[in-house]
Every structure is written in C-alpha cells, then in structure tokens.
Write an enzyme that holds these catalytic residues in place. Structure first.
Site, mmCIF file in Angstrom:
data_model
loop_
_atom_site.group_PDB
_atom_site.id
_atom_site.type_symbol
_atom_site.label_atom_id
_atom_site.label_comp_id
_atom_site.label_asym_id
_atom_site.label_seq_id
_atom_site.Cartn_x
_atom_site.Cartn_y
_atom_site.Cartn_z
ATOM 1 N N VAL A 98 0.467 -1.125 -0.359
ATOM 2 C CA VAL A 98 -0.565 -0.294 0.238
ATOM 3 C C VAL A 98 0.603 1.652 0.036
ATOM 4 O O VAL A 98 0.669 2.020 -0.440
ATOM 5 C CB VAL A 98 -1.155 0.044 0.680
ATOM 6 C CG1 VAL A 98 -1.406 0.875 1.138
ATOM 7 C CG2 VAL A 98 -1.945 -0.911 1.081
ATOM 8 N N LEU A 117 -7.200 -1.082 -3.244
ATOM 9 C CA LEU A 117 -6.335 -1.600 -4.729
ATOM 10 C C LEU A 117 -6.425 -2.944 -4.378
ATOM 11 O O LEU A 117 -6.212 -3.847 -2.804
ATOM 12 C CB LEU A 117 -5.270 -0.761 -3.932
ATOM 13 C CG LEU A 117 -4.539 0.156 -2.949
ATOM 14 C CD1 LEU A 117 -3.140 0.245 -3.267
ATOM 15 C CD2 LEU A 117 -5.083 1.413 -4.577
ATOM 16 N N LYS A 125 -14.190 0.674 4.851
ATOM 17 C CA LYS A 125 -12.880 -0.500 4.630
ATOM 18 C C LYS A 125 -12.963 -1.844 4.897
ATOM 19 O O LYS A 125 -13.434 -2.978 3.825
ATOM 20 C CB LYS A 125 -11.832 -0.179 4.757
ATOM 21 C CG LYS A 125 -10.870 -1.365 5.312
ATOM 22 C CD LYS A 125 -9.924 -1.003 3.876
ATOM 23 C CE LYS A 125 -8.771 -2.377 3.387
ATOM 24 N NZ LYS A 125 -8.335 -2.407 1.806
ATOM 25 N N LEU A 174 -18.437 -12.379 -8.969
ATOM 26 C CA LEU A 174 -19.144 -14.001 -9.064
ATOM 27 C C LEU A 174 -18.813 -15.308 -9.682
ATOM 28 O O LEU A 174 -19.610 -16.036 -10.409
ATOM 29 C CB LEU A 174 -21.038 -13.646 -9.726
ATOM 30 C CG LEU A 174 -21.679 -12.487 -8.879
ATOM 31 C CD1 LEU A 174 -22.978 -12.517 -9.442
ATOM 32 C CD2 LEU A 174 -22.211 -13.589 -7.797
ATOM 33 N N CYS A 221 -5.854 -9.226 1.871
ATOM 34 C CA CYS A 221 -6.506 -8.773 2.377
ATOM 35 C C CYS A 221 -8.161 -9.343 3.129
ATOM 36 O O CYS A 221 -8.213 -8.857 4.475
ATOM 37 C CB CYS A 221 -7.215 -7.361 1.404
ATOM 38 S SG CYS A 221 -5.687 -6.277 1.280
ATOM 39 N N LYS A 246 -3.286 -14.728 -7.108
ATOM 40 C CA LYS A 246 -4.560 -14.549 -7.577
ATOM 41 C C LYS A 246 -3.496 -13.908 -8.299
ATOM 42 O O LYS A 246 -1.875 -13.684 -8.275
ATOM 43 C CB LYS A 246 -5.052 -13.493 -7.689
ATOM 44 C CG LYS A 246 -4.702 -11.867 -7.061
ATOM 45 C CD LYS A 246 -5.393 -10.680 -6.557
ATOM 46 C CE LYS A 246 -5.954 -10.305 -8.250
ATOM 47 N NZ LYS A 246 -6.972 -9.009 -7.705
#
Length: 440
Positions: free
Chosen positions: A11, A153, A204, A250, A260, A320
C-alpha cells in the site's frame, strides 16, 4: 504538496509512487535499509504491473525519494501518510504494533503542523488511539489532525486502482484536514465521500467482508450446482445481469486469499465479538472458504483414490494472477494436504516461486516451466488463473502426462479448448465434467 509516506509495503509504495506521478513531492520512509537501497536504485520489492516503471520515472524526475530517516522525511511534510502493515494476530484481531511505532516515530520527529492520514487497514477506533499516542509523545508543540483514508487497491491492478479509483473515502472530524486531503487527490478527478473517522474505518472492513461473502456465496452455489447437475457459469451470468447483484466477484473457485480478505474478515469478526455483536454470516463465510480451499484435493481423491506416490502438478502458486503475493494463498493449503497424503507435488508459477519457497520450502518441488511441472503427472491442478495457462497447447500437454486429468480450481480453461483434445478428463468447479477418450 510535500507528502511523507511511512511504510514501503504494497500500500505504501503504490500510494507514494502514484502521488508523485500526479505531481506531488513524496518521500517514503522505511526502517529496512536494504529495501531503501534497492528502491533508490529503482528496484521495486514487490511485483506489481507498471509500478517499477513509474517508480523509476518519478525518482529520476526528483519527485520521489526514499529514506530511513523520519526526521528527514517529516520535515516540512504537509501530509503524513501511515501505510504500515496490520497483520492478523492469533485471536483474529489486527496487530497494531507497527502503527503504534509509526505514531511514536511521528511524535518524535514532527516539527510543524501537519495532517496525519491513516491509510493502513485498522479496527474502528484506531485513529483516536493513534492520536492519543502522538499527543502523548510529541516533543514539539505542534498542531495535527487525524484523517482516515482507507485504501481499496487490488493486487495486480494497484496502479490503475490508485489513479482511477471508484471513490475516495475521507474520514475526519476536522473540515480543514479533510479539505487538505481532498486537495492532495484533486488531480485524480474522483468522487469524494466525506464521513466521520469511525465510519471511514468501518467502510474498509465492511467492503472487504462483503466481497469475501459474495465469493463464498457463489462457491456454495457452485457446490450445489455440482450436486444437482446445473452449470454455475450460467447461473452466475444470470445472477450478475441483475444490477442489484452485479457480475463482479461471482466467479467460483477454490476460495479467496491474499493480504486483505482473510485478515479483514477475521478482524471484523473480532471487533463484532468485542462489542457483543453475533456476526454469524461472517463466521460461515470463513468456514466456506476453508472448505473450498480443500475442494481440489477432495476431487482428486474421489477420482484417483489413494494419492500416495501420485505426481500432482500445481499450475499457479500466487493467490491471484499478476502478483507474487503468497499470503493466505489457497496453494499453500492444497500443497500441504497433498504432501500429507503422500503425493509428489511439483509446482510452477511465473513470478511467485521465490516467495512460495520461503513458505513451502522443500516440502514440494518447484519447476521452471509448465512442461517440467506436468511431465509424467497423474493430475494437474490449476490453482492460479495466469494468462500463460490459457494459451497452453493442451493436447500436447495431455500427451506428456501419465494420466491426462485436469482439476481446474478457477474454471479457467475454455470448453472448446478442452474438447479439441483427443484424450482428457476435465473437472471444473460447479460445472459438468468433460471426459473424452477415456474409460474413467
């Protein structure tokens, strides 16, 4: 404006680089001397598309500096951004030790009035707590105001999300401080949402918890689709076209991970428990995600039986694509479960192997290519949906395997690509299996 950013993690670095890109004079602070040395050489410690180029450009232009000295960084800073980590503790709460230290460092080095912005993800009430610490330890008689400015982010698209945000949340009890932060972001021409500090802190956590819940919901729908013979891809498309629901998040698979969602869901649960609120929906969200991360292993056992001695190729390790982040990555649990069952695991990832080695060490083997990982494998697990895997020569790949069996944890491969193979068993999530040229 002159801006100081405490912390050069994901961040802090993304924020500092992008603020310098829109014209501000930014100095980033970190106590890690080796990291600062690398940053001064234009080398980013994290993999994030586009970030390193912007870092080098703005450093060369003189708008972006790096230091280990708080006194140097805070001198003349109009806005001080705290962007240090708040990792998860064993009880699910957020570890605030880094942010407390940041507050003490600010207090010891603040020599002029400034706005202190907390961008780190923190429990409700943290800004008030940090203000008390700075007040208590401040060596000079200076005025400062607190602003909560949470980040939203996505790893893999942090530069775009910073430069083109959906909205910017500014929580403050002081109108002038809020206005100052608005001015900092003004070049972005974005919608501002002004709230109280505690509302901004909650936004958040509530946002990330909702998105995590949406993922767990579609994963449960996918599991039900698999049981009743429906296709979750069609179901998700039909749901997503409803504007009240939306198509984002989805996509069924093997659960969420990263820095996160896992910790923020648990931190919000921890806050709820402390305040006597029974947030059972989030408890189920976590339980579903834990189950989902074991789903490919369960499918492999159902198909192959005893996995002892079987070679399993894992394609993808990062939680990811477009990041090397291994924090809470489903691949960790999958690899450990497979090895516990006696399988030989060989994994390949385009960028995350070094980070994965620090976690999994020698419990699995690491390959330098897809072909090396899949050669003579009894099964392939698609764990991360890297674009590289979409363009595989699937027919050739199946011919190099001991058994051409694919467990797709991201529903990533296209049906036409699969059906072009002469021999393959393909097992997705919540969709009908495709078996071609085999008896199994």
């Amino acid at each position: 404006m002159k801006i100081a950013v405490l912390g050069t993690g994901y961040v802090g670095l993304s924020t500092g680089v992008c603020l310098s890109e829109i014209g501000h004079s930014v100095i980033c602070i970190d106590t890690d001397e080796q990291k600062i040395k690398s940053l001064r050489q234009g080398i980013s410690p994290i993999y994030e598309p586009g970030l390193e180029n912007l870092l080098a450009q703005n450093a060369t232009a003189g708008r972006l500096l790096f230091t280990t000295s708080h006194r140097e960084a805070l001198n003349g800073a109009e806005i001080i951004i705290i962007a240090v980590g708040t990792p998860q503790m064993e009880d699910g709460g957020a570890d605030l030790s880094y942010i407390v230290q940041a507050a003490k460092d600010i207090a010891a080095n603040l020599v002029q009035s400034s706005v202190v912005v907390i961008k780190s993800t923190v429990p409700v009430g943290t800004n008030d707590f940090i203000k008390e610490i700075i007040d208590e330890h401040c060596e000079e008689k200076v005025t400062f105001n607190m602003v909560s400015n949470p980040e939203f982010l996505r790893q893999g698209s942090a530069v775009m999300d910073t430069m083109q945000p959906d909205r910017i949340i500014i929580g403050s009890e002081n109108k002038e401080a809020a206005k100052k932060v608005q001015e900092m972001y003004r070049p972005l021409n974005v919608q501002f949402i002004l709230t109280s500090i505690r509302s901004a802190e909650m936004i958040k956590y509530a946002s990330n918890a909702f998105l995590a819940t949406k993922i767990s919901f579609i994963n449960e729908v996918a599991n039900l689709c698999g049981a009743v013979g429906a296709d979750v891809k069609d179901v998700a498309t039909g749901m997503g076209k409803d504007k009240r629901i939306g198509e984002a998040f989805l996509q069924p698979g093997i659960g969420y991970g990263g820095s996160c969602f896992p910790k923020d869901v648990k931190a919000l649960l921890h806050t709820a428990n402390l305040n006597g609120v029974h947030f059972s929906l989030l408890k189920e969200t976590v339980a579903i995600n834990d189950f989902q991360q074991e789903l490919l292993v369960t499918k492999a056992i159902n198909r192959l039986g005893d996995l002892k001695g079987k070679k399993v190729a894992m394609l993808g390790l990062a939680f990811k694509p477009e990041t090397d982040d291994m924090r809470e990555a489903p691949s960790i649990k999958i690899a450990r479960s497979l090895t516990k069952l006696g399988a030989e695991v060989v994994a390949y990832d385009p960028v995350a192997i070094d980070n994965a080695k620090n976690i999994l060490r020698d419990t699995i083997r690491f390959a330098s290519s897809v072909r090396e990982a899949t050669l003579d494998a009894d099964a392939v697990f698609i764990v991360t949906e890297w674009d590289e895997f979409k363009h595989l020569d699937l027919e050739t790949l199946m011919n190099t395997m001991s058994q051409p069996i694919v467990f797709d944890g991201r529903n990533f491969l296209e049906e036409d690509q699969i059906r072009a193979c002469k021999k393959i068993e393909y097992y997705p999530i919540g969709r009908p299996a495709i078996v071609i040229g085999m008896n199994g």
